[in-house]
Design a protein around this motif. Structure first.
Motif, mmCIF file in Angstrom:
data_model
loop_
_atom_site.group_PDB
_atom_site.id
_atom_site.type_symbol
_atom_site.label_atom_id
_atom_site.label_comp_id
_atom_site.label_asym_id
_atom_site.label_seq_id
_atom_site.Cartn_x
_atom_site.Cartn_y
_atom_site.Cartn_z
ATOM 1 N N ALA E 51 0.868 -1.187 0.000
ATOM 2 C CA ALA E 51 0.000 0.000 0.000
ATOM 3 C C ALA E 51 0.896 1.226 0.000
ATOM 4 O O ALA E 51 1.877 1.276 0.740
ATOM 5 N N GLY E 52 0.566 2.205 -0.803
ATOM 6 C CA GLY E 52 1.379 3.414 -0.878
ATOM 7 C C GLY E 52 0.601 4.535 -1.525
ATOM 8 O O GLY E 52 -0.612 4.432 -1.744
ATOM 9 N N THR E 53 1.310 5.597 -1.843
ATOM 10 C CA THR E 53 0.682 6.755 -2.473
ATOM 11 C C THR E 53 1.116 6.843 -3.934
ATOM 12 O O THR E 53 2.269 6.574 -4.270
ATOM 13 N N ALA E 54 0.178 7.250 -4.777
ATOM 14 C CA ALA E 54 0.400 7.217 -6.224
ATOM 15 C C ALA E 54 1.331 8.318 -6.693
ATOM 16 O O ALA E 54 1.094 9.509 -6.425
ATOM 17 N N LEU E 55 2.384 7.920 -7.376
ATOM 18 C CA LEU E 55 3.180 8.847 -8.181
ATOM 19 C C LEU E 55 2.881 8.476 -9.628
ATOM 20 O O LEU E 55 3.295 7.423 -10.096
#
Lengths: 228, 228, 228, 228, 228, 228
Positions: E51-55
């Protein structure tokens, strides 16, 4: 990548014209079931049939720069045959390039990629076999090859080979074998004419081709349907 | 493999004719949404519609020998329905076989494989629904079945079933249910005629079908667009 | 899921009309190669071209209930744009819905799913771009959205955006950018007209576009074919 | 649509167990190359092999309601076989349903659609053959059929038939023929064992199978490579 | 084309971490069945979950230049999300770029295109979801966008959104809704836990979910199998 | 069709061994991005890597007779490369043929068609790259070619060429160019080693490759995100 081969020899015009009198299916059979391009290449309009000599062009995905390079190498009677180096459905080709090719005597386009402006191409009667239609244009950043041997639609195409294309698809005939294939096509068609007449009269292929014995030898059994 | 069933019973002609008065979509609905062949089977020309009785044929990949066997079992009003035992896009069928089938009263072809000579087939008005077009011919080495139950395009087809095909695709109707389906199709069309007139006059389907309450019960909310 | 947005603003009619004078390929280029829907969306008949404002609709797989909800939100000049929430080839749309849409001034349908009754749709001249044809109907059990932003054919479509569709495919133009895109399309076409004339006269694209230096800089080499 | 058939007879356990001793490829050959499901159905983990009796279920696109109905009809030793009425890749099945099926003795799932929770399914060792993986869930709005004959992956599957699935795919054996197929599989494997030993020792298949004469009769020619 | 947006806000770390405790299927349901990327995006190894943040990064077909531009915009906890402007299966990404991304704290890659060096990527434990594997590299000639909203796998992804990916696929959660979705996921999982226990104990979903009445209302009929 | 070419020259063993020290992606780049087989050819297990000399074989759809003919032409260090004359997913190859090939020193199989017995092939460690898995066997009725040039996966393969296959796919290197390609691969890898270390240390590719100026020249713009 990055080569333009100039002055490749083309198949003789009368052989090309002769082959153009037959359909793709007939020529494919006549040369021993070789040289057919993948069936994903379809004509943008029907009915249509052309025969010409291959002017090959290998292009990067999404880049049609080399098509302009190819035009300069064209001779009257050529058909431009284009393969991308990796699968790409973008619209490499449209009305402007067709106008340019026509001005140089090119008869049509065979491309294992997308094309666009198909309404205009249809209206001007410029025949195209492609693996798709897409309005998405391409860039002009990366070079490729013109008039080198390429694999298009899974078949090897060399500059100057005969390209024959109709409603059924596209077949390529090796330049050095074209005359022999033309002869074989004539023989095949002569034989088919007789068969067609007999079949039209109601004779069975089983009898015309004499298949019954071979089928029985394979073990084919005839049984009666059970009553309903 | 290797069986030819002779003398299978066909659906009554007047039932077939009756069903032929409806479209594939209507008949598919009328029989409870069953019997539709996969949408990859498309007509080679449009518009077109035929209704007939199924003459089934199961063939190996790349081998059309059994089609000649099938012709002998044909009766006027039949439609030849062909399924390969594994997926194959080769051109199993062309002008010669169409000529032969027509001579025996067969109305058209439904095949989950490729066909060729489509310019000629179109010119002679022989209707074909296929999953592809390919000039690649087939061999005659391995036997299959004729007039046995087959799965074609994902649906079970039995000899003598009704086959109805149009621009939308192909549907098969079980021989034993065909009369009831014909009746249901008549009723469905009668109902649609009234609806069509109301919709054409500008009435909303929401009101014609009385859907508003059910939609609200599902929680459908109406909100206003934010001002730009 | 389950929202109907009422009263969304549409792009000005004269801008839509202006864009309708260009092809999809031209407009796609003019707005920087954005907004093209996937090339699997094809017209059911050709030639055809329409321009209108997007009325969006998001539907569950195999369920066309919301299309009836959408009709009520339609305004003259709209094009209905439909996306299923997961890939589905069923026939969501046919003659009855076309009749209803036409009665409310809707110009055509763009749907990333299947349609049916295409013979009737063709006969009545109701243009449709779809990703397939299937006689298989849908149910009316589950709700979706009308007039919300959706992704259709891989592109974002907002209510009121311009939708332009022709033989090459479908492009969407953001409502807030439509006027600028119209201007850019005019400029692009003016430039192309001059090029077309030069190419038709036999000039090479290599010279018209001045490509020779850039090609050489990339390392393009010209060699002579080996003698046969 | 909308029928649950209760109490369908299953193939005898010892026959199922016997067939489970063979691979799918062997059984497919042993029954005359019939009954194979389309190769798009793949196991979610490997290696794996199960044999059981078919509990069939036909579901609408994007709707898994009937899977819960099917659980009640399950018997120990069953394999749930699911076909959507039109192609759909949604995730019909996940950990909860697997937990429920396992509690009733069901050995695994064969589905011509998508599944989800495959990490959990793999961890719990619940075998699944599916045509895809998708986290997209389904609704519970529309009914279908349980324990009726269905077409799954292009093959007819009847309740109580033997289902055999391994790394190569899935084959179904008609309940009434299962005993004979088991016998044929035994014979086939016995024959293969001898061949395997000879091939491992370096003997050529050309000699083991005695193919040379038949190849020559077909016209196979041996030529020497041209020197480099 | 040709914009790099710097300093986009990311979703709060604790919300991302919280969502990372759930599977993709659960989060997809929890946010109302939205935001799932097309199922053609599959992990190169399993099991895996991040899970992470979109680049985000938008690239031309066959050109990965912008991936190097994207690295500079990366922050620890980001997941690189890449979409080509037209379908392309080339190998945009390999071991070197993974090494670079890891050095900047990027957790993994989601790309609707091909990747290569998958043996090395697997060995170094760098997770990738892609629509294909191809050794074919790309060029560096044409620019694209970094950190703009893109459509990837058919879903809109904005910079800073939460990206959750596991064996089942990839889902994106809008940054402004992430906290609410996390809450909904907790509630959903709590409910499922109780259901799981009851199903494992052999209770039927028909009873646990109370479905019998609704099924009967839809017309579901139970019949007995005919005796063999 | 119907030719077996005997005694084709193979690439020198030490060159083959040298190339086997590199990955497919590296060798593909080293020879100017040529020779890659279509990415639909995937290994049946991973990780895996082999390098050998091509023993080519062209087969009809659904017919594997020629594979037995090919075994006799095999030399230790060969890799069997098989292409059907038209697309076919049937299982041409299984455990018995693998046993036979291994007994003759063949290292693995590359086939643009299906294979079966993959559990056994995996257990015996016989590497296979195929375009599918299918338990459906083939017949032995029609002849083809052995050790002639073929197009496999869209690339030309000549007998004796180097075939290199790993988790990323399959590349073929022309026998006459293999030594030069080996040299180029060494140089490429040497260069990559230095880059890898710098990227791992956190340097940006933008700086390592010196890309900033060229990107600016293309018009790449950097803007700040709007505050949330």
């Amino acid at each position: 990548m990055g080569v333009v081969v100039q002055g490749a020899e083309r198949t003789d015009t009368d052989v090309v014209t002769g082959l153009g009198g037959f359909g793709v299916a007939t020529v494919h059979e006549a040369q021993g079931r070789r040289g057919l391009l993948d069936s994903r290449l379809r004509p943008i309009y029907r009915p249509v049939r052309i025969a010409g000599t291959a002017l090959t062009c290998e292009v990067p995905p999404g880049d049609n720069w080399m098509l302009h390079v190819a035009v300069e190498q064209a001779r009257p009677g050529d058909i431009l045959v284009v393969a991308p180096t990796s699968p790409c459905g973008d619209g490499y080709f449209g009305e402007l390039l067709a106008t340019s090719l026509r001005a140089h005597g090119v008869l049509g386009l065979v491309i294992d990629a997308g094309v666009r402006d198909i309404a205009a191409l249809t209206a001007m009667g410029f025949p195209v076999w492609s693996s798709g239609v897409s309005a998405r244009g391409t860039v002009k950043q990366t070079i490729g090859n013109v008039a080198t041997p390429i694999v298009c639609g899974g078949s090897l195409v060399r500059p100057g080979d005969v390209v024959l294309a109709d409603d059924d698809g596209v077949v390529v005939v090796d330049r050095t074998e074209a005359k022999a294939v033309l002869e074989a096509a004539h023989q095949r068609e002569a034989k088919e004419a007789g068969v067609r007449a007999r079949l039209a009269a109601g004779e069975l292929g089983l009898d015309v081709y004499g298949m019954r014995e071979a089928l029985a030898a394979k073990g084919l059994r005839y049984v009666d349907a059970e009553p309903a």
